[in-house]
Structures are given as structure tokens and as C-alpha cells.
Design an enzyme around this catalytic site. Structure first.
Site, mmCIF file in Angstrom:
data_model
loop_
_atom_site.group_PDB
_atom_site.id
_atom_site.type_symbol
_atom_site.label_atom_id
_atom_site.label_comp_id
_atom_site.label_asym_id
_atom_site.label_seq_id
_atom_site.Cartn_x
_atom_site.Cartn_y
_atom_site.Cartn_z
ATOM 1 C CG HIS A 38 -17.956 -48.127 -12.693
ATOM 2 N ND1 HIS A 38 -18.032 -48.667 -13.957
ATOM 3 C CD2 HIS A 38 -18.030 -49.178 -11.832
ATOM 4 C CE1 HIS A 38 -18.163 -49.980 -13.868
ATOM 5 N NE2 HIS A 38 -18.154 -50.322 -12.600
ATOM 6 C CE LYS A 199 -29.559 -50.092 -32.517
ATOM 7 N NZ LYS A 199 -28.187 -50.628 -32.410
ATOM 8 C CG ASP A 252 -28.979 -47.881 -35.229
ATOM 9 O OD1 ASP A 252 -28.006 -48.604 -35.510
ATOM 10 O OD2 ASP A 252 -29.112 -47.334 -34.117
#
Length: 344
Positions: A38, A199, A252
Site C-alpha cells: 500500500h 497458536k 503450527d
């Protein structure tokens, strides 16, 4: 490598470490990739350097990867859009992206690899998509045990593509597949999103524990009981236990709780070692620490459903300044005994 051996044109929105790594992978295996930042100055720097010097120094951009700051130019003539922006910017970028895409084509493939909740509402990201684009929209959530640096270097990786539309899940799995990248498919969007967000909270917890030098026993206990908390939270929101035990849950969780490449774990380490306010540590890290936002969202949801999530509660108390890491450890160890297999 590609859908029916046909290279795709893919827009990757978000040029941080993770977005850049995924863009590098996709372009390296034959897709045309337009990476969007951006900030025009950042985009120009990335394009001229032909690498993300800040996050992935030494990993060059493939020729098939271009960098843009104009969202309309980025989205022109693409087959698919992969969003990798921070959770707090997800809704705004989604709205802008969809408005542009609907002006040029009636159908496109949408996925995101962002993990977390919307800070203002505590909504999961798929709920934002359904609010903004409608309940019938097809999309996929990409998640799993991954570090950006390893994906960018082409090291072996496995993830999950979750969608209630099996064809959409398979589309993204096929788009990413190569000899070093395996993408499994499944339908439990809620479970995959919860695993990817929760997580990070547990990674902060293990970082705090290791920062206090509490040892490997304590770290393993936090991971094991953190898994139970994640399943308890998932139960309340409709996730499947099998998902929690898969790549986007247990996989994860183990990765981010045990390796210092995890910025959430590093945040916990630094917080325990320095005894400084959370905001100061985040500023020093210089990247988004999604677990800080996630724990605030999970706390609101847990209070709503009256869930017992003691590790999350202590991480929350430390981050908002209501407790120290040492006090949190004492509170956890003072808890009454219970059955290990009591998930509810």
C-alpha cells in the site's frame, strides 16, 4: 505445478515477510505474480532492489514477480487474489479489492494466509468475508506450520487449504504444489483459522516461560496444555478435533512455540527478560505480533462462552499489565487438579 499445467496470474496483497515469501514461491514455480504494497515508497524500493531486504535479505525476486502500489493495476487481469495483510487491515483491503474486481469480472478465486481475528470485533476472517461479500462466496484459508524465510528459500513445506467448496480448496492446493511444497485440502475453515490464531498466544506463553528460564519441562507442559485449550476453544466455535491435531493446529503450535524465528515467541522471550511494557517490546521487534491482538479477541470470546482457558488468561493479564510473568506462573501452578482428558 499449476492448474492443468496452465500458469496463473495471481495478485498477492501484502508485501511483508509472509506475503513476499508466498509471492516468491508462486512466481518461482511458474505463475505471474503481482505483489502489492500500500506504500508507494516501499513498493518502489522492493521493485528496484528485486528483493525484500528488510525481511528476506538475500532471496531475489523471480522475474515473474512484479511489485505494485496501485491496487487497481495490481488486480487487472488476475485469475486469483491472495490476501496476506495484517488482520487489522483485512476488512478495508477486502472491501477495496472486491469493489475493483467486481467492476472487471464476475468471478475470481479468493484466499488469505493472514492469521488472527479482527481487533475491533473479535470476528474470524471468514466471518468478515461473509459479511462483506455474502454467505455464498467461495474462498479458501491457507494455513500451517511455516516460516516465511524457509518458504522463500524453497525449503520443504506443508500447509492446508481449507474451504467449504472442495473445488476452491483444490484450486489453491494445485496453485502452490511443487516438489518442495505440499498443500493438503479440507473443509473445516473454522478449525484452521482457530489453529492459526490460537497458536500465536501459546507461542507468547512458551516465550515467557523460556525467558524466565523455567526449563524444557515447563515448555512441553505449556504446549501440551495449550493444545487442550485450543481444542476447548475450537469446540465452542464448532471446530473439529481432527483439525486441531493437523498441520494448522498441532503442527503450527509446535513450530511457533519452539523456534525463535517466531516473532510471537520472541515477543514472549523479550517481555520476560526485559520486564518492559508490551508496547515497548512490540516497537523493538518492528513487526506485527499477531498473538497480542489474538489474545484480546480470544479473551472476549472466552468470556462470552464462559470458557476455562487458564494459559490464555495469564498471557492476557501479562500483556495488559495486570500481572507479571512470575505471578502468572504461580497462578497456573496453584490451580486445582483435574482430568487431563477433560476438554469441555
Amino acid at each position: 505445478m499449476t492448474i492443468a499445467n496452465k500458469p496463473l496470474t495471481i495478485a498477492v496483497l501484502g508485501a511483508g515477510a509472509w506475503g513476499s515469501a508466498l509471492a516468491i514461491h508462486l512466481s518461482r514455480i511458474g505463475h505471474q505474480v503481482k505483489l502489492w504494497d500500500h506504500n508507494p515508497e516501499n513498493a518502489a524500493t522492493l521493485e528496484s532492489a528485486r528483493e525484500n531486504v528488510r525481511y528476506l535479505k538475500g532471496v531475489p525476486f523471480p522475474d515473474a514477480l512484479s511489485v505494485q502500489s496501485d491496487l487497481k493495476v495490481t488486480l487487472a487481469d488476475v485469475d486469483a487474489v491472495l490476501m496476506v495483510v495484517p488482520s487489522q487491515a483485512f476488512r478495508e483491503v477486502l472491501q477495496k479489492m472486491h469493489h475493483i474486481m467486481m467492476g472487471s469480472k464476475s468471478h475470481y478465486h479468493l484466499a488469505w494466509a493472514t492469521k488472527g481475528f479482527e481487533p475491533e470485533t473479535s470476528l474470524m476472517l471468514h466471518e468478515i468475508v461473509q459479511q462483506e461479500l455474502g454467505e455464498q462466496i467461495s474462498f479458501a484459508v491457507l494455513s500451517g506450520p511455516t516460516f516465511a524465510a524457509e518458504v522463500a528459500r524453497g525449503l520443504p513445506t506443508a500447509m492446508v487449504s481449507a474451504s467449504r467448496d472442495q473445488q476452491e480448496a483444490q484450486f489453491w492446493a494445485d496453485a502452490f504444489h511443487c516438489d518442495t511444497f505440499r498443500m493438503y485440502t479440507q473443509s473445516d475453515v473454522v478449525g484452521v483459522e482457530i489453529g492459526g490464531a490460537y497458536k500465536n498466544i501459546m507461542a507468547i506463553a512458551t516465550g515467557l516461560s523460556d525467558g524466565l528460564r523455567l526449563g524444557a519441562n515447563a515448555r512441553a507442559a505449556l504446549i501440551g496444555r495449550g493444545m487442550v485449550e485450543m481444542m476447548r476453544f475450537g469446540d465452542a466455535l464448532g471446530a473439529k478435533h481432527e483439525t486441531m491435531m493437523g498441520l494448522s493446529g498441532l503442527g503450527d503450535l509446535v513450530l511457533t512455540c519452539t523456534d525463535d524465528l517466531s516473532r510471537n515467541r520472541r515477543f514472549g522471550l523479550m517481555l520476560a527478560q526485559s520486564q518492559r511494557p508490551a508496547e515497548d517490546v512490540i516497537e523493538e521487534i518492528g513487526q506485527v505480533v499477531e498473538g497480542v491482538k489474538a489474545v484480546k479477541a480470544v479473551k472476549l470470546i472466552a468470556d462470552k462462552y464462559q470458557l476455562d482457558l487458564p494459559i490464555m488468561e495469564q498471557v492476557y493479564n501479562i500483556i495488559v499489565g495486570q500481572s507479571t510473568a512470575e505471578q502468572a506462573v504461580k497462578e497456573l501452578m496453584r490451580r486445582h487438579g483435574r482430568s487431563e482428558l477433560e476438554f469441555g
